[in-house]
Design a protein around this motif. Structure first.
Motif, PDB file in Angstrom:
ATOM      1  N   LEU A 175      59.406   1.554 -58.882  1.00  0.00           N
ATOM      2  CA  LEU A 175      59.724   2.802 -60.104  1.00  0.00           C
ATOM      3  C   LEU A 175      59.912   3.861 -59.486  1.00  0.00           C
ATOM      4  N   ASP A 176      61.022   4.754 -60.249  1.00  0.00           N
ATOM      5  CA  ASP A 176      61.290   6.019 -59.665  1.00  0.00           C
ATOM      6  C   ASP A 176      60.704   7.027 -60.718  1.00  0.00           C
ATOM      7  N   ALA A 177      60.627   6.755 -61.894  1.00  0.00           N
ATOM      8  CA  ALA A 177      59.941   7.843 -62.792  1.00  0.00           C
ATOM      9  C   ALA A 177      59.241   6.908 -64.077  1.00  0.00           C
ATOM     10  N   VAL A 178      58.530   8.017 -64.702  1.00  0.00           N
ATOM     11  CA  VAL A 178      57.945   7.315 -65.986  1.00  0.00           C
ATOM     12  C   VAL A 178      58.481   8.140 -67.087  1.00  0.00           C
ATOM     13  N   ALA A 179      58.984   7.826 -68.089  1.00  0.00           N
ATOM     14  CA  ALA A 179      59.409   8.639 -69.441  1.00  0.00           C
ATOM     15  C   ALA A 179      58.673   8.338 -70.453  1.00  0.00           C
ATOM     16  N   VAL A 180      58.502   9.191 -71.354  1.00  0.00           N
ATOM     17  CA  VAL A 180      57.689   9.222 -72.681  1.00  0.00           C
ATOM     18  C   VAL A 180      58.729   9.855 -73.677  1.00  0.00           C
ATOM     19  N   SER A 181      58.173   9.153 -75.050  1.00  0.00           N
ATOM     20  CA  SER A 181      58.769   9.898 -76.202  1.00  0.00           C
ATOM     21  C   SER A 181      57.781  10.839 -76.677  1.00  0.00           C
TER      22      SER A 181
ATOM     23  N   ILE B 272      55.123   9.687 -59.166  1.00  0.00           N
ATOM     24  CA  ILE B 272      56.601   9.827 -59.569  1.00  0.00           C
ATOM     25  C   ILE B 272      56.678  10.805 -60.584  1.00  0.00           C
ATOM     26  N   PRO B 273      57.874  11.251 -60.805  1.00  0.00           N
ATOM     27  CA  PRO B 273      58.049  12.288 -61.868  1.00  0.00           C
ATOM     28  C   PRO B 273      57.965  11.635 -63.122  1.00  0.00           C
ATOM     29  N   LEU B 274      57.339  12.736 -64.148  1.00  0.00           N
ATOM     30  CA  LEU B 274      57.374  12.120 -65.749  1.00  0.00           C
ATOM     31  C   LEU B 274      58.340  12.739 -66.321  1.00  0.00           C
ATOM     32  N   ILE B 275      59.230  12.252 -67.193  1.00  0.00           N
ATOM     33  CA  ILE B 275      60.246  12.847 -67.768  1.00  0.00           C
ATOM     34  C   ILE B 275      60.188  12.702 -69.495  1.00  0.00           C
ATOM     35  N   PRO B 276      59.956  14.099 -70.066  1.00  0.00           N
ATOM     36  CA  PRO B 276      59.811  13.821 -71.499  1.00  0.00           C
ATOM     37  C   PRO B 276      60.822  13.653 -72.287  1.00  0.00           C
ATOM     38  N   VAL B 277      60.861  12.913 -73.240  1.00  0.00           N
ATOM     39  CA  VAL B 277      62.211  12.574 -74.197  1.00  0.00           C
ATOM     40  C   VAL B 277      62.015  12.794 -75.597  1.00  0.00           C
ATOM     41  N   HIS B 278      62.791  13.613 -76.163  1.00  0.00           N
ATOM     42  CA  HIS B 278      62.635  13.746 -77.655  1.00  0.00           C
ATOM     43  C   HIS B 278      63.296  12.597 -78.264  1.00  0.00           C
ATOM     44  N   HIS B 279      62.684  12.064 -79.322  1.00  0.00           N
ATOM     45  CA  HIS B 279      62.870  10.907 -79.902  1.00  0.00           C
ATOM     46  C   HIS B 279      64.398  10.616 -80.562  1.00  0.00           C
TER      47      HIS B 279
ATOM     48  N   LEU C  94      68.825  13.895 -64.373  1.00  0.00           N
ATOM     49  CA  LEU C  94      69.855  14.316 -63.874  1.00  0.00           C
ATOM     50  C   LEU C  94      69.932  15.872 -64.171  1.00  0.00           C
ATOM     51  N   ALA C  95      69.471  16.147 -65.495  1.00  0.00           N
ATOM     52  CA  ALA C  95      69.617  17.668 -65.804  1.00  0.00           C
ATOM     53  C   ALA C  95      68.263  18.293 -65.422  1.00  0.00           C
ATOM     54  N   GLY C  96      67.248  17.661 -64.962  1.00  0.00           N
ATOM     55  CA  GLY C  96      66.423  18.370 -64.032  1.00  0.00           C
ATOM     56  C   GLY C  96      65.056  18.379 -65.156  1.00  0.00           C
ATOM     57  N   THR C  97      64.979  17.968 -66.132  1.00  0.00           N
ATOM     58  CA  THR C  97      64.216  17.707 -67.144  1.00  0.00           C
ATOM     59  C   THR C  97      62.815  17.302 -66.261  1.00  0.00           C
ATOM     60  N   ARG C  98      61.654  17.938 -66.269  1.00  0.00           N
ATOM     61  CA  ARG C  98      60.490  17.266 -65.704  1.00  0.00           C
ATOM     62  C   ARG C  98      59.296  17.638 -66.714  1.00  0.00           C
ATOM     63  N   ALA C  99      58.228  16.849 -66.623  1.00  0.00           N
ATOM     64  CA  ALA C  99      56.832  17.602 -67.298  1.00  0.00           C
ATOM     65  C   ALA C  99      55.862  17.275 -66.279  1.00  0.00           C
ATOM     66  N   GLY C 100      54.721  17.986 -66.408  1.00  0.00           N
ATOM     67  CA  GLY C 100      53.340  17.914 -65.526  1.00  0.00           C
ATOM     68  C   GLY C 100      52.256  17.101 -66.444  1.00  0.00           C
ATOM     69  N   SER C 101      51.193  17.172 -65.853  1.00  0.00           N
ATOM     70  CA  SER C 101      50.070  16.639 -66.452  1.00  0.00           C
ATOM     71  C   SER C 101      49.565  17.316 -67.739  1.00  0.00           C
ATOM     72  N   ASP C 102      50.214  18.384 -67.885  1.00  0.00           N
ATOM     73  CA  ASP C 102      49.659  19.064 -69.238  1.00  0.00           C
ATOM     74  C   ASP C 102      50.622  18.819 -70.380  1.00  0.00           C
TER      75      ASP C 102
END
Lengths: 243, 333
Positions: free
Chosen positions: B73-79, B104-111, B316-324
């Motif tokens: 896995l390269d990243a985890v994403a979440v709505s 690995i990176p965490l990517i937040p996604v708007h639903h 690709l657009a650089g969106t990342r989130a942290g543990s917070d």
């Protein structure tokens, strides 16, 4: 064995690392910020400060309830995420069992009464007795009315040590009843991740999928539905009886 | 790039593994419909409880089904917004912890962009810019999709979402929850001109919509008929209702596409499964010479593959989130 413990069942968020030697580190935050903002950053920061990584943790522990439904789920889901990613075991412990560790200051035969404010005139409660320096459970975790709990404690011949975020409220009620009660001092009163680690070290491990929150209460919708179903059954029975 | 994505904003728990924003290797979806049916709608606490029970099992199953290991896995994403807050928190807490532990990176996604991205799975040739009508039980939005992560809301409902209106209509007719598909089924044999129902026009933005008047009209019509003891032609009421919703959505979408000079129009969200709306869009697009994209029914409802696909472009657009990272009940696009 190194345990990373989480406690998020009420207002405070707490994370701790323990091993055989005892507590290595504990964070405790009562800032009013949501647990979803604070819990995981605390763990991340703690491990970094200890020069540890998640790989160095053998067991992930969490207070699985009772407590705030949302708070418990944040703790449980966090531990599930960590343990699932690392293929490690977990241990869900009762919030009240973990809290009972605060009573280990008391001599044998003392009762430890753990009380959390459950709102709606109730406490989440369990009773323990100190035997050989350890709290031994006397009853299952329960949601109990304030009057019923006061009655239970009033009937005890032994000295009762009261801990938890409902302790002060409960103590004030009992003082009028002249029961032999001791209110835990503030530094020993509240649930903490240290207590979760201590309780987890004495409990069996679970697989990540087995770990589930323990709410002790149905959702409001389920309760209303059940009450209306019961009401309907009683009504029907009465009608049937008179016919 | 392989992304594990988690969706838990309402009453579906889902975990998917997607590749490069276009291919779903697996989409493990547990629909809680059966848990909420007896209540006639989604009960947030019951939804949250179910999510936490299943999220790790579905994640495990997703890896097995995709034949992928965690190490790949390269990243985890979440709505992470918008949705029922207690429900969203489960997915966010789990995904954050997993991403952190996996390193690995965490990517937040708007639903909502997630729903729009369902079209990228169904139509490999679809690329922005295009106009998208995102229409579900919680949202009704006309979105100018200028780029994969550059969007602007051009019109929206001022009150109820279109899907909510379908559910309410079904409920008042005594149909099971969720009612959209039952209304759709009944409407097939009905006369869509039999009942006169309102199509609201709101002041100001010509692309904004309103469904509360239509909802009230249906409720009143049914109650009046009940009071008078008149039998309703349920098929025709469903057909007339579906037509009213469609005539609120489709012409607005077509007018806006023309105004923006777009020849590509996409539809997304649970209401995109409605046959009347699908057919009206097909006819309108054909008449206007526009290209229409509506995902298959399986991708219209909430799922995690759409979150994983949008996450790729967010990455690709650089969106990342942290543990917070927090969860949000409401969030503008």
């Amino acid at each position: 064995m190194r345990i990373l413990g989480f406690e998020s069942s009420a207002k405070t968020a707490s994370v701790a690392v323990c091993d055989e030697s005892g507590l290595i580190s504990q964070y405790y935050q009562n800032s009013g910020l949501t647990h979803s903002r604070t819990l995981l950053p605390m763990a991340e920061d703690m491990l970094k400060n200890l020069s540890l990584t998640v790989d160095d943790i053998d067991l992930f522990a969490v207070a699985h309830g009772p407590g705030s439904f949302t708070g418990i789920r944040i703790g449980v889901a966090t531990v599930k995420g960590l343990a699932w990613a690392k293929d490690k075991p977990v241990c869900g412990v009762s919030t009240l069992q973990a809290l009972a560790c605060n009573g280990e200051v008391m001599p044998d035969e003392s009762l430890i009464c753990c009380v959390m404010d459950a709102r709606r005139g109730q406490y989440y409660n369990a009773l323990f007795e100190m035997r050989d320096g350890l709290p031994v459970r006397l009853c299952a975790d329960r949601a109990i009315g304030a009057a019923k709990l006061a009655e239970d404690i009033e009937n005890q011949k032994k000295r009762v040590f009261i801990v938890g975020d409902g302790a002060l409220l409960c103590y004030n009620t009992l003082e009028n009843l002249k029961a032999n009660v001791v209110l835990a001092p503030e530094v020993l009163r509240f649930q903490s991740a240290w207590g979760v680690c201590v309780a987890a070290a004495r409990a069996p491990w679970q697989s990540v999928h087995e770990l589930l929150p323990v709410y002790l209460r149905m959702s409001q919708a389920e309760r209303a539905r059940r009450e209306s179903a019961v009401g309907h059954a009683v009504h029907t029975e009465k009608q049937g009886g008179s016919a | 790039m392989l992304i594990l994505s988690v969706e838990s904003t309402c009453d579906e728990t889902a975990v998917a593994i997607t590749e490069n924003g276009r291919r779903a290797l697996t989409d493990q979806i547990f629909s809680q419909t059966g848990l909420h049916a007896v209540y006639g709608g989604v009960v947030p606490e019951i939804a949250s409880r179910s999510h936490v029970e299943l999220v790790s099992r579905l994640s495990e199953r997703a890896l097995e089904a995709a034949g992928v290991t965690k190490a790949q896995l390269d990243a985890v994403a979440v709505s992470y917004a918008p949705g029922l807050i207690g429900a969203v928190l489960v997915g966010v807490s789990f995904a954050k912890a997993a991403a952190y532990a996996l390193g690995i990176p965490l990517i937040p996604v708007h639903h909502i962009p997630g729903h729009i991205a369902a079209n990228y799975i169904a139509f490999p040739e679809l690329e922005p810019p295009f106009l998208c009508l995102a229409v579900s039980g919680g949202n009704t939005l006309l979105v100018d999709v200028r780029g994969y992560t550059d969007m602007a809301v051009m019109g929206a409902t001022r009150d109820d979402a279109a899907g909510e209106c379908f559910d309410k209509t079904a409920r008042v007719l005594g149909l099971p929850y969720p009612g959209g598909k039952y209304v759709d089924a009944l409407s097939q044999t009905g006369d869509d001109t039999k009942y006169a129902l309102p199509r609201a026009h709101v002041e100001g933005n010509p692309y904004d919509m309103s469904f509360s008047g239509l909802k009230t009209a249906v409720v009143n019509l049914v109650h009046h008929a009940e009071q008078k003891g008149e039998a309703l032609d349920r098929e025709s009421l469903c057909a007339s209702f579906s037509r009213a919703v469609s005539e609120t959505l489709v012409p607005r979408t077509m007018r806006l596409a023309k105004a923006l000079d777009y020849e590509k129009i996409a539809v997304a969200g649970g209401v995109a499964a409605n046959s009347r709306i699908r057919n009206d869009f097909k006819k309108a697009a054909e008449a206007a010479g526009a290209r229409l994209f509506i995902p298959p029914l399986s991708l219209c409802g909430d799922n995690a593959a759409m979150i994983g696909c949008q996450a790729y472009y967010e990455y690709l657009a650089g969106t990342r989130a942290g543990s917070d990272l927090d969860a949000y009940a409401n969030m503008e696009l």
